[in-house]
Write a protein that holds these residues in place. Sequence first.
Motif, mmCIF file in Angstrom:
data_model
loop_
_atom_site.group_PDB
_atom_site.id
_atom_site.type_symbol
_atom_site.label_atom_id
_atom_site.label_comp_id
_atom_site.label_asym_id
_atom_site.label_seq_id
_atom_site.Cartn_x
_atom_site.Cartn_y
_atom_site.Cartn_z
ATOM 1 N N SER A 1 -15.367 69.731 70.390
ATOM 2 C CA SER A 1 -15.919 68.405 70.689
ATOM 3 C C SER A 1 -16.252 67.666 69.392
ATOM 4 C CB SER A 1 -17.154 68.518 71.576
ATOM 5 O OG SER A 1 -18.230 69.115 70.876
ATOM 6 N N ALA B 1 -14.380 68.014 66.743
ATOM 7 C CA ALA B 1 -13.084 67.675 66.155
ATOM 8 C C ALA B 1 -12.416 66.513 66.874
ATOM 9 C CB ALA B 1 -12.168 68.894 66.184
ATOM 10 N N CYS B 2 -12.855 66.202 68.095
ATOM 11 C CA CYS B 2 -12.222 65.139 68.883
ATOM 12 C C CYS B 2 -12.797 63.779 68.499
ATOM 13 C CB CYS B 2 -12.419 65.374 70.371
ATOM 14 S SG CYS B 2 -11.819 63.993 71.371
ATOM 15 N N PRO B 3 -11.940 62.851 68.036
ATOM 16 C CA PRO B 3 -12.454 61.527 67.643
ATOM 17 C C PRO B 3 -12.743 60.630 68.843
ATOM 18 C CG PRO B 3 -10.089 61.612 67.337
ATOM 19 C CD PRO B 3 -10.503 62.985 67.784
#
Lengths: 245, 315
Positions: A121, A123-125
């Motif tokens: 979460s 790492a998710c943009p």
Amino acid sequence: MTTLPAATDKKLGLVIDLDTCVGCHACAVNCKQWNSGGEMAPLTDQDPYGSEPSGVWFNRVHTYEVEAEDGGRTVHFPRSCLHCENAACVTVCPTGASYKRTEDGIVLIDEALCIGCKLCSWACPYGAREYDGHSGTMKKCTLCIDRIYNETLSEDERVPACVSTCPSSARHFGDLGDPTSKVSKLVEERGGYDLMPESNYRPTNKYLPPRPRNAVPRSGAPTELPPAPGSDQPFLGWLDRLLSR
Amino acid sequence: MHPAYSVILFTTASGAGYGLLVMLGIGAAAEWLPADRLFGFVAFAVALGAISFGLVASAFHLGRPERMWRAFSQWRSSWLSREGVIAVATYVPTGIFGIGWVILGTNHSAWSIAGLATAGFAAVTVACTAMIYRSLTTIPQWDNAWVVANYLALSIMTGAVLVNALIELTVLPAEPASGVGSIAIVVAYLIKRLYWRAIDTEKPRSTSGTATGLGRFGTVRQLIAPHTEENYVMREMGYRVARKHAAKLRTMASVAAFVLPMLCLAVQTATIRPWAAIPAGLAAVSALVGVLMERWLFFAEARHVVTLFYGAEKQ
């Protein structure tokens, strides 16, 4: 395996039309309903009837106001997993729970392997992954794999729940890797774009921009109410004088 | 980013433990630290205790700690997995090195090779921890060239002040590490300053306009949020510390981590044994408290690009 496939056979994804989206949240609600009993189930809610309800949703609908010189513009903006080709959420996963499927490009979580470290979460943009404090695992959009390949559903129902429910047909589902598909043509015609393209996550889902506005002619149409009838009219003039005393 | 106390404790404690192992490994190979059994026992207990405490603390951060062992599988792609693998692997040379030092009473010749291996594995583990943050391009304050150096320098600095304190506390017949400690403090301070300057001058990479793609029409601002209450994304990624508080906290962290330990080491050199153990111990305590504060700031000052969807203008 949390290494990404070099290429996927298909690139299944969504095309979201920001011109026709009315911001009704039906996609978010139907997604929550379907997925509360599906592959990622349950989508737990904490304190659902209390003062601070919180829960896992795969779809969140923002409303933005764009201020421009020619006036403002209100845009409803559904946000969900974009099933990126360069999915950073997958490569950071330490356990192999997160993966991108070679056959159709869908990014999934194997709930039995997830340790709930939350790194994906981070790492998710796009904020597509939401942690479920009840199960102790991460949850995300599955592109409704339990609908799109479900042979017990009639063929027209084999689309993600968000697409099937959209009352303004603002959501389209298909293979974005096939240039002849309906969704690919839609992207080409309407200038479909990637979110945050500078970050190079290469999202599969595309957004169609709001269409250019028709210029509203400023001449002719009255801009104010006509003045109230005054003393130039015999009866109303007499009444006006009488009441003004 | 939300500063999770388990992660702050983990990186500070295990960082100090690995730093201490680096000092022991190099200290033995350089024939600076004699193979004293009492000193060895205390030093290895402190190092392994801090590392193991850190690893256990990090498990509390997990939603399913009982599945923690699965995290050793994805070392090909994941820095978190690599960190786990190297962290566990470090126990092997450390065990051999420790047995030689504490049980057999030797840290020379062949045993010093185990010591150098211990130092190498320990440093690589700390670098892997830093790479977990460094590799997240979604957080500009972490995707920064100084992050790995910062973690390594602070790990070695805390290790140096710890070994110095242990030398004084056990009255080891060896030169205390006040010199090495002072150099480590100066280096770590300079790197921290360079890191802070880098994140203060960094140009925004994305805007609410590029995130939504609506920047083509004008300035984008959120009119209606998608939900009435905070969700996971806002709680985890939306945490930020006010700029004026950050400046104050940076000063406090710098005083505790660098200035006070430096002063304590200066006092220590002017103090005779066994009293020198007092300033040496205070230097270690102050450095650890300072690094805890620094680690809290490392999280609180980090801003995730997802906030662009929730009202932030640029990130």
